[in-house]
Enzyme design. Structure first.
Site, PDB file in Angstrom:
ATOM      1  N   SER A 178      17.155 -13.919  55.689  1.00 20.83           N
ATOM      2  CA  SER A 178      17.538 -14.458  56.983  1.00 20.83           C
ATOM      3  C   SER A 178      18.493 -13.491  57.695  1.00 20.83           C
ATOM      4  O   SER A 178      18.167 -12.330  57.892  1.00 20.83           O
ATOM      5  CB  SER A 178      18.139 -15.854  56.804  1.00 20.83           C
ATOM      6  OG  SER A 178      18.271 -16.518  58.045  1.00 20.83           O
ATOM      7  N   ASP A 196       7.733 -20.927  58.378  1.00 21.27           N
ATOM      8  CA  ASP A 196       9.054 -20.524  58.858  1.00 21.27           C
ATOM      9  C   ASP A 196       9.019 -20.241  60.352  1.00 21.27           C
ATOM     10  O   ASP A 196       8.119 -19.551  60.853  1.00 21.27           O
ATOM     11  CB  ASP A 196       9.478 -19.274  58.094  1.00 21.27           C
ATOM     12  CG  ASP A 196      10.861 -18.760  58.469  1.00 21.27           C
ATOM     13  OD1 ASP A 196      11.586 -19.449  59.207  1.00 21.27           O
ATOM     14  OD2 ASP A 196      11.206 -17.645  58.016  1.00 21.27           O
ATOM     15  N   HIS A 206      11.602 -21.665  55.932  1.00 14.70           N
ATOM     16  CA  HIS A 206      12.730 -20.737  55.910  1.00 14.70           C
ATOM     17  C   HIS A 206      13.682 -21.052  54.760  1.00 14.70           C
ATOM     18  O   HIS A 206      14.059 -22.195  54.537  1.00 14.70           O
ATOM     19  CB  HIS A 206      13.487 -20.826  57.238  1.00 14.70           C
ATOM     20  CG  HIS A 206      14.434 -19.707  57.463  1.00 14.70           C
ATOM     21  ND1 HIS A 206      14.030 -18.462  57.880  1.00 14.70           N
ATOM     22  CD2 HIS A 206      15.791 -19.632  57.321  1.00 14.70           C
ATOM     23  CE1 HIS A 206      15.089 -17.669  58.003  1.00 14.70           C
ATOM     24  NE2 HIS A 206      16.168 -18.358  57.659  1.00 14.70           N
TER      25      HIS A 206
END
Length: 389
Positions: A213, A305, A335
């Site tokens: 991320s 995601d 995610h």
């Protein structure tokens, strides 16, 4: 003028011994004098400060913006991080498989790292080193979070790496490029062999960089400025963006990363006045041809995601620029599944590909040939070879 930010962590945390009683210089202390928030790190035994004066703690300031149940920024500059994910755990020197310890990097900035060492590696052969950056939208996260401690321990064991998991400064107290500066400093700290585990067990000629991320975003930007020779870059669900909204972003709802969170994280993290077309958010505004030559890059995206297509577009751009890149998509997950869903069947597959990438590029190999011609989703990966797992 930017307000002075103070920090208050109101997490459900069994390690927070005592009640919040005082705040001084942007740092929050318990009634035992134990530091639990702010720009210096004391919770796990790094940079302890037990000299707080007793001052009035006031959190009744008007809220400027918040992510419900997760984080608030007050108009006076106070920052509250509320998530129960803020359960932090200490390092473990007694784990039978992977031992860990906390080390300081820069005391003034409060940056530090948790180092993980698999116990049963061949002593005569030094391990590749992975410098890893956690996620959290640049605004949340710690190398001590239980979800990251568990995942990184598993990662170190399965891929056979000495892992240096970095805790960098957070926004909005410290906006971009603070996180990139901390990443570069951490990488140089590793290369200068500042720790005995690195000296005795780490292969300084095989340093990898990676993250998930926002941590993947940091890894990308650090790789552009690194003065340390890197063997590879691992980007898991990279947190990129742009002012243009992609069709996929209009169609998908990912409970792990709602649209509003993304917008708010970028507002808090980007330099004052910047839009999401700032290069920190949208790296494709800078020519991929200027990126490091020959650096193998593994881009891992998740099928459900919100960030998926940003990762695909990034990988495509690098492929067109002649960069050695492999794109892997984890099917049926969203995610951060590797930390939020620790029992997911997708994790062993993910770790297998991470391990293969590290092993291949620890032998001096550079780049990857085609692994599949499969494409996915409404917006196919134009011309790039995609491996679905």
């Amino acid at each position: 003028m930017r307000p002075h930010f103070s920090v208050l962590s109101l997490a459900i945390n069994p390690l927070h011994l005592g009640n919040v009683e005082a705040m001084k210089d942007g740092k929050v202390f318990t009634n035992t004098g134990r530091f639990i928030g702010g720009n210096k790190r004391g919770l796990m035994g790094i940079y302890k400060d037990r000299s707080a004066d007793k001052v009035q703690l006031n959190i009744e300031e008007e809220i400027e913006e918040e992510i419900q149940g997760l984080m608030r920024v007050h108009k006076g500059g106070l920052v509250e991080r509320l998530s129960p994910l803020f359960i932090e755990v200490p390092p473990d020197l007694d784990d039978p498989l992977v031992v860990s310890k906390d080390v300081g990097i820069n005391q003034e900035k409060g940056t530090w790292a948790r180092v993980y060492l698999p116990k049963h590696h061949a002593r005569r052969e030094k391990l590749p080193i992975l410098v890893y950056f956690h996620g959290g939208g640049f605004c949340l996260g710690s190398a001590a979070w239980s979800i990251y401690h568990s995942f990184i321990s598993h990662l170190a064991r399965e891929i056979g790496c000495l892992v240096v998991s970095v805790s960098y400064r957070l926004a909005p107290e410290c906006k971009i490029p603070s996180q990139y500066e901390d990443g570069i400093e951490a990488l140089e700290w590793v290369s200068h062999q500042k720790d005995a585990w690195l000296v005795n067990h780490g292969n300084l000629r095989r340093i990898f960089i990676g993250g998930d991320s926002a941590g993947a975003n940091i890894a990308h930007h650090v790789s552009l400025s690194a003065r340390v020779a890197l063997s590879g870059c691992l980007l898991m669900q990279p947190f990129f963006g742009g002012e243009d909204v992609l069709r996929w972003e209009e169609e998908i709802e990912d409970p792990a990363l709602p649209h509003k969170w993304v917008d708010t994280f970028w507002k808090w993290a980007l330099p004052e006045g910047a839009t999401k077309d700032h290069p920190a958010c949208n790296p494709l505004l800078e020519s991929p041809k200027s990126w490091p030559e020959g650096l193998p890059i593994l881009v891992l995206v998740a099928e459900r995601d919100l960030m998926r297509e940003r990762g695909v577009i990034y990988a495509n751009a690098m492929t067109r620029a002649g960069k050695p890149v492999r794109l892997v998509v984890s099917e049926g997950v969203g995610h951060g599944f590797q930390v939020f869903q620790p029992n997911s069947d997708a994790i062993p597959k993910l770790l297998r590909h991470l391990g293969e990438f590290v092993k291949e590029n620890s032998k001096g190999g550079r780049g990857h040939g085609p692994v599949s011609s499969l494409h996915f989703g409404a917006r196919p990966a134009n011309g790039i070879h995609v491996l679905r797992i």
